[in-house]
Design an enzyme around this catalytic site. Structure first.
Site, PDB file in Angstrom:
ATOM      1  N   CYS A 290       0.874  -1.083   0.225  1.00  0.00           N
ATOM      2  CA  CYS A 290      -0.048   0.007  -0.045  1.00  0.00           C
ATOM      3  C   CYS A 290       0.851   1.336   0.133  1.00  0.00           C
ATOM      4  CB  CYS A 290      -0.923   0.026   1.278  1.00  0.00           C
ATOM      5  SG  CYS A 290      -2.475  -0.957   1.036  1.00  0.00           S
ATOM      6  N   CYS A 450      12.507   6.354  -7.614  1.00  0.00           N
ATOM      7  CA  CYS A 450      11.141   6.274  -7.556  1.00  0.00           C
ATOM      8  C   CYS A 450      10.786   6.853  -6.235  1.00  0.00           C
ATOM      9  CB  CYS A 450      10.782   4.756  -7.566  1.00  0.00           C
ATOM     10  SG  CYS A 450      11.266   3.697  -6.122  1.00  0.00           S
TER      11      CYS A 450
END
Ligand code: ZN
Length: 492
Positions: A290, A450
């Site tokens: 998540c 990222c």
């Protein structure tokens, strides 16, 4: 003949975001093979390098689990639909715990408080006293743990245990409703206990401020009737499952990802366990968490309440528990689906001849630590990331200041790039990288980043295999960049 194939949320980035795709084929094997041909990037998620269907990918034909049949040979007929259900960071005996011989009495204040329960025949005075005598251990005081703990407390479950060792962060508040803005920076357990006791001072709250492990799990679980799994990672999921099976405690399972939730009740006598569903975890990094993939704030509310409902039913011994059934909730389409789930007689934990008779090293089981590395050494190391060459945010800033010739590649999704970015970076989301590699120059230095460094480490590995020898990972991702170089940008 084209058949509908339901694609789960974590795999939709490989099917151009389609949740249902139409694919031809006369058997399950053919349909899946054609699917992997139509969407090439999906192949490595569905098949091993030897071309076998991966064991953490389950396939359902019209809501039936076909794993124990010759699944790839199973014929697919007109109007049939297939569902792919991978594990996500997600004949029944009685599930009633043995009630204590003597149930506790309710005070007149409690009788007033629980009025709406007492007037229902399914609960009544005896049921409410069972709840008061009941105990539930909640693993995690986060997204799922918040609604579970709040509602179980309000309903009058007498003893609620919480296991967590985290502190409240700003990014928790979008969904972890047991914590408020003034709690940021405080231990989650302290914050949770205050909210629970404000709702219901009759509840005994046990705080276990520790990381659940193979050495403490059995002792922690032992005093409780029901375990609620609100964890967010695979090693803990398998640990919770195995401990529940070994102790014979029902496991109210829930998991969430983006808009999709899963729930079931495992480890009830005669019913399946999590390992019957997923014998093996996915390889590290293949299924995003998540924290990497995001989650709709209200989703854990709904899934957590399914878990809380099941916990209450188990304590009361009423109704039909979610055993042998796997509930899938798609918030985007507002659709619930229920898949059948069988106990696997060959399951290594709950099968007829179990091979796992004690808790094991779950980090190792999930491939997060090589077998030889002792736990203490691995605690500070992140082997999956340290295998790739890294640079720090300060190094990248120095390279920019010197005017070095290099490319910064951002492998995050476009909506993440809108939140913050490193000026001048090229954006190619990780899922698109295999087919867009030719946009990059193999001879130039390449710094890949990222959000936190996990996806970009995968990108470095992927590119190195294709001859990009100068690809390096930005350690800590753009979060480290913001911390060390450019604090003017927001973190997420
Ligand atoms: Zn099992």
């Amino acid at each position: 003949m084209a058949h509908k194939v339901h694609i789960p949320t974590p795999l939709r980035s490989y099917t151009d975001q389609h949740d249902i795709v139409e694919v031809d084929g006369t058997t399950v094997g053919e349909v899946l093979a054609n699917l992997a041909t139509k969407y090439g990037d999906l192949r490595r998620h569905l098949y091993t390098e030897e071309g076998k269907l991966r064991s953490f990918v389950n396939v359902y034909l019209n809501d039936d689990d076909i794993r124990y049949l010759q699944k790839e040979q199973t014929p697919v007929r007109d109007g049939d639909a297939l569902s792919i259900i991978p594990s996500v960071a997600g004949g029944v005996g009685t599930a009633t715990p043995t009630p204590p011989v003597e149930l506790p009495a309710l005070s007149s204040e409690e009788i007033q408080r629980y009025n709406r329960h007492l007037i229902m025949p399914e609960v009544g005075m005896d049921g409410q006293r069972k709840l008061k005598a009941g105990s539930v251990l909640c693993i995690g005081a986060g997204g799922l743990g918040s609604p579970v703990a709040l509602y179980l407390a309000a309903a009058g479950v007498g003893r609620i245990g919480l296991v967590d060792f985290d502190v409240v962060d700003h990014s928790n508040l979008q969904r972890q409703i047991i914590h408020g803005t003034p709690d940021v920076g405080r231990p989650k357990l302290q914050s949770a206990k205050e909210k629970i006791q404000a709702i219901n001072p009759h509840v005994r709250v046990d705080l276990h401020e520790t990381q659940l492990s193979s050495t403490n799990a059995l002792a922690l679980f032992e005093p409780y009737d029901v375990i609620v799994d609100g964890t967010d990672n695979f090693p803990t999921r398998y640990l919770v499952n195995d401990a529940c099976v070994l102790l014979g405690k029902p496991n109210a399972y829930g998991s969430i990802f983006r808009f999709e939730g899963q729930a079931s009740v495992f480890a009830v006598k005669g019913g399946p366990c999590y390992r019957c569903l997923y014998p093996e975890p996915p390889p590290p990094g293949l299924v995003p968490s998540c924290a990497e993939g995001g989650v709709l704030g209200v989703l854990p509310g709904l899934v957590g309440l399914v878990q809380a409902t099941e916990a209450i039913k188990l304590v009361l011994g009423v109704g039909e528990p979610l055993v042998g059934r796997f509930l899938i909730y798609d918030a985007l389409r507002m659709r619930f689906r229920e898949l059948k789930l069988r106990r696997d007689p060959e399951c290594p934990v709950c099968g007829d001849h179990p091979t796992v008779k004690a808790l094991i090293d779950y980090e190792q089981f999930c491939g997060l630590r090589p077998a030889a590395m002792p736990a203490a050494a691995a605690a500070s190391a992140t082997p999956t990331r340290s295998e790739v060459p890294e640079v720090t945010a300060e190094d990248v800033k120095a390279k920019l200041d010197r005017g070095d010739d290099f490319v910064i590649l951002d492998v995050r999704e476009p909506h993440e790039v809108q939140i913050c970015r490193i000026e001048g970076s090229v954006v190619i989301p990780l899922g698109q990288l295999p087919k867009r590699m030719d946009e990059l120059d193999r001879n130039r230095d390449l710094v890949i980043h990222c959000r936190s460094g996990a996806r970009s480490a995968q990108a470095v590995t992927l590119l190195q295999r294709q001859g990009f020898d100068k690809a390096v990972n930005l350690k800590g991702g753009i979060l480290a960049w913001i911390d060390k170089v450019d604090p003017s940008q927001p973190k997420y």
